[in-house]
Scaffold this motif. Structure first.
Motif, mmCIF file in Angstrom:
data_model
loop_
_atom_site.group_PDB
_atom_site.id
_atom_site.type_symbol
_atom_site.label_atom_id
_atom_site.label_comp_id
_atom_site.label_asym_id
_atom_site.label_seq_id
_atom_site.Cartn_x
_atom_site.Cartn_y
_atom_site.Cartn_z
ATOM 1 N N LEU A 34 -8.253 45.986 86.909
ATOM 2 C CA LEU A 34 -8.368 46.746 85.674
ATOM 3 C C LEU A 34 -8.862 48.154 85.988
ATOM 4 O O LEU A 34 -9.840 48.332 86.715
ATOM 5 N N ALA A 35 -8.187 49.141 85.434
ATOM 6 C CA ALA A 35 -8.564 50.534 85.647
ATOM 7 C C ALA A 35 -8.766 51.211 84.304
ATOM 8 O O ALA A 35 -8.003 50.995 83.356
ATOM 9 N N GLY A 36 -9.793 52.040 84.213
ATOM 10 C CA GLY A 36 -10.065 52.754 82.980
ATOM 11 C C GLY A 36 -11.247 53.682 83.175
ATOM 12 O O GLY A 36 -11.832 53.753 84.258
ATOM 13 N N ARG A 37 -11.612 54.380 82.116
ATOM 14 C CA ARG A 37 -12.695 55.366 82.226
ATOM 15 C C ARG A 37 -14.061 54.823 81.833
ATOM 16 O O ARG A 37 -15.071 55.468 82.070
ATOM 17 N N THR A 38 -14.084 53.629 81.210
ATOM 18 C CA THR A 38 -15.357 53.096 80.724
ATOM 19 C C THR A 38 -15.633 51.754 81.386
ATOM 20 O O THR A 38 -14.991 50.742 81.076
ATOM 21 N N ARG A 39 -16.588 51.735 82.285
ATOM 22 C CA ARG A 39 -16.869 50.535 83.062
ATOM 23 C C ARG A 39 -17.295 49.361 82.177
ATOM 24 O O ARG A 39 -16.912 48.211 82.437
ATOM 25 N N ALA A 40 -18.063 49.631 81.131
ATOM 26 C CA ALA A 40 -18.578 48.546 80.290
ATOM 27 C C ALA A 40 -17.450 47.760 79.629
ATOM 28 O O ALA A 40 -17.486 46.519 79.595
ATOM 29 N N THR A 41 -16.449 48.454 79.082
ATOM 30 C CA THR A 41 -15.344 47.738 78.426
ATOM 31 C C THR A 41 -14.483 47.002 79.446
ATOM 32 O O THR A 41 -13.980 45.917 79.172
ATOM 33 N N LEU A 42 -14.308 47.605 80.624
ATOM 34 C CA LEU A 42 -13.561 46.925 81.682
ATOM 35 C C LEU A 42 -14.275 45.655 82.115
ATOM 36 O O LEU A 42 -13.664 44.598 82.289
ATOM 37 N N ALA A 43 -15.597 45.756 82.279
ATOM 38 C CA ALA A 43 -16.381 44.609 82.732
ATOM 39 C C ALA A 43 -16.331 43.463 81.727
ATOM 40 O O ALA A 43 -16.313 42.285 82.110
ATOM 41 N N ALA A 44 -16.299 43.792 80.427
ATOM 42 C CA ALA A 44 -16.262 42.753 79.398
ATOM 43 C C ALA A 44 -14.983 41.927 79.497
ATOM 44 O O ALA A 44 -14.988 40.719 79.260
ATOM 45 N N VAL A 45 -13.892 42.578 79.841
ATOM 46 C CA VAL A 45 -12.623 41.865 80.019
ATOM 47 C C VAL A 45 -12.594 41.150 81.359
ATOM 48 O O VAL A 45 -12.140 40.007 81.473
ATOM 49 N N ALA A 46 -13.094 41.815 82.387
ATOM 50 C CA ALA A 46 -12.966 41.301 83.751
ATOM 51 C C ALA A 46 -13.799 40.052 83.997
ATOM 52 O O ALA A 46 -13.360 39.135 84.711
ATOM 53 N N GLY A 47 -15.000 40.002 83.423
ATOM 54 C CA GLY A 47 -15.922 38.916 83.730
ATOM 55 C C GLY A 47 -15.345 37.519 83.602
ATOM 56 O O GLY A 47 -15.353 36.745 84.574
ATOM 57 N N PRO A 48 -14.801 37.164 82.439
ATOM 58 C CA PRO A 48 -14.310 35.792 82.251
ATOM 59 C C PRO A 48 -13.090 35.428 83.096
ATOM 60 O O PRO A 48 -12.813 34.238 83.280
ATOM 61 N N ILE A 49 -12.360 36.414 83.589
ATOM 62 C CA ILE A 49 -11.123 36.101 84.315
ATOM 63 C C ILE A 49 -11.197 36.461 85.795
ATOM 64 O O ILE A 49 -10.231 36.263 86.538
ATOM 65 N N GLY A 50 -12.334 37.012 86.226
ATOM 66 C CA GLY A 50 -12.480 37.344 87.635
ATOM 67 C C GLY A 50 -11.662 38.537 88.086
ATOM 68 O O GLY A 50 -11.309 38.637 89.265
ATOM 69 N N ALA A 51 -11.354 39.441 87.177
ATOM 70 C CA ALA A 51 -10.583 40.630 87.536
ATOM 71 C C ALA A 51 -11.477 41.635 88.245
ATOM 72 O O ALA A 51 -12.710 41.599 88.134
ATOM 73 N N GLU A 52 -10.858 42.541 88.975
ATOM 74 C CA GLU A 52 -11.575 43.596 89.672
ATOM 75 C C GLU A 52 -11.422 44.885 88.879
ATOM 76 O O GLU A 52 -10.362 45.133 88.286
ATOM 77 N N ILE A 53 -12.469 45.700 88.846
ATOM 78 C CA ILE A 53 -12.451 46.882 87.989
ATOM 79 C C ILE A 53 -12.711 48.149 88.792
ATOM 80 O O ILE A 53 -13.328 48.120 89.852
ATOM 81 N N ALA A 54 -12.227 49.266 88.259
ATOM 82 C CA ALA A 54 -12.463 50.573 88.863
ATOM 83 C C ALA A 54 -12.406 51.623 87.773
ATOM 84 O O ALA A 54 -11.559 51.550 86.875
#
Length: 248
Positions: A34-54
């Motif tokens: 997952l890529a985006g400008r806001t880490r908090a919103t990315l983390a909310a999506v990533a947590g339950p599915i184990g996605a990686e964020i930047a």
């Protein structure tokens, strides 16, 4: 699983549409970035599915290229690229009263970001002879523009459709498919606190043939299909999930 072993980048992955696609991809075996400008919103999506964020600004060429290079190096390649960043559109003002910069905002934003992310992905897909690039939106309904005064949003959509067709033509010989996901509007993606949400949902629903609009889950399912080998014959096209609001 349809996407087992695939690596997918989702720009704007912290949003409602991006999150729906991320969850659907992960459920079908994809490794999701997952890529985006806001880490908090990315983390909310990533947590339950184990996605990686930047944290990536999809309007910054160097940042997009560096992130794509890092994903390819880490995961062994890029199989799917989806751009769902906000279009920075300004709505509610008639075109004759709208400042030029407001009108051009969604056009410039959409064209720039989708060019950059598609180019970055394609450069990694071409040597492997496969890949899928997905855009979102499709051709707009001009009568909706009259009702809602959408500014340059539809112009931006049409520009991306032209880009999608050209990319499909240029990248097809390299085994890369380019497809638009077209919904006609997803009421679930409208913030609950938005005052006009109920009226917009009623209008979108009334314009369909099925008496309902696409849900976020529907978008995720179609995005999985589009990125999978089940859709390997589809490129240069828009997948119509408007529930009949648009008849091809």
């Amino acid at each position: 699983m349809l996407l087992d072993g695939r690596n997918a980048i989702i720009y704007g992955g912290g949003g409602s549409i991006g999150g729906a696609i991320a969850r659907a991809y992960a459920a079908q075996g994809a490794r999701v970035f997952l890529a985006g400008r806001t880490r908090a919103t990315l983390a909310a999506v990533a947590g339950p599915i184990g996605a990686e964020i930047a944290e990536v600004d999809a309007l910054d060429a160097d940042a997009v290229d560096a992130h794509a290079d890092a994903v390819a190096a880490t995961a062994g390649g890029i199989d799917i690229s989806v751009n769902l960043i906000a279009d920075h559109d300004v709505q509610g003002t008639a075109m004759v009263d709208m400042p030029l910069d407001d009108y051009l905002s969604p056009v410039v934003t959409s064209v720039r970001s989708k060019f950059l992310t598609a180019r970055a992905a394609a450069r990694h897909m071409m040597p492997r002879g496969s890949g899928v690039i997905l855009t979102f939106g499709g051709s707009g309904d001009p009568t909706a523009a009259r009702r809602y005064r959408l500014g340059g949003l539809l112009t931006g959509f049409e520009a991306i459709e032209a880009m999608r067709r050209q990319l499909a033509a240029e990248l097809g010989p390299h085994g890369i498919r380019v497809v638009t996901l077209r919904t006609g509007g997803v009421p679930e993606a409208i913030p609950v606190a938005f005052a006009g949400r109920a009226a917009i949902e009623a209008d979108l629903t009334a314009r369909t043939l099925l008496g309902r609009t696409a849900t976020l889950e529907d978008v995720g399912h179609v995005a999985v299909f589009a990125a999978s080998d089940w859709a390997r014959t589809i490129t240069g096209a828009a997948l119509n999930m408007t529930c009949g609001a648009v008849v091809d």
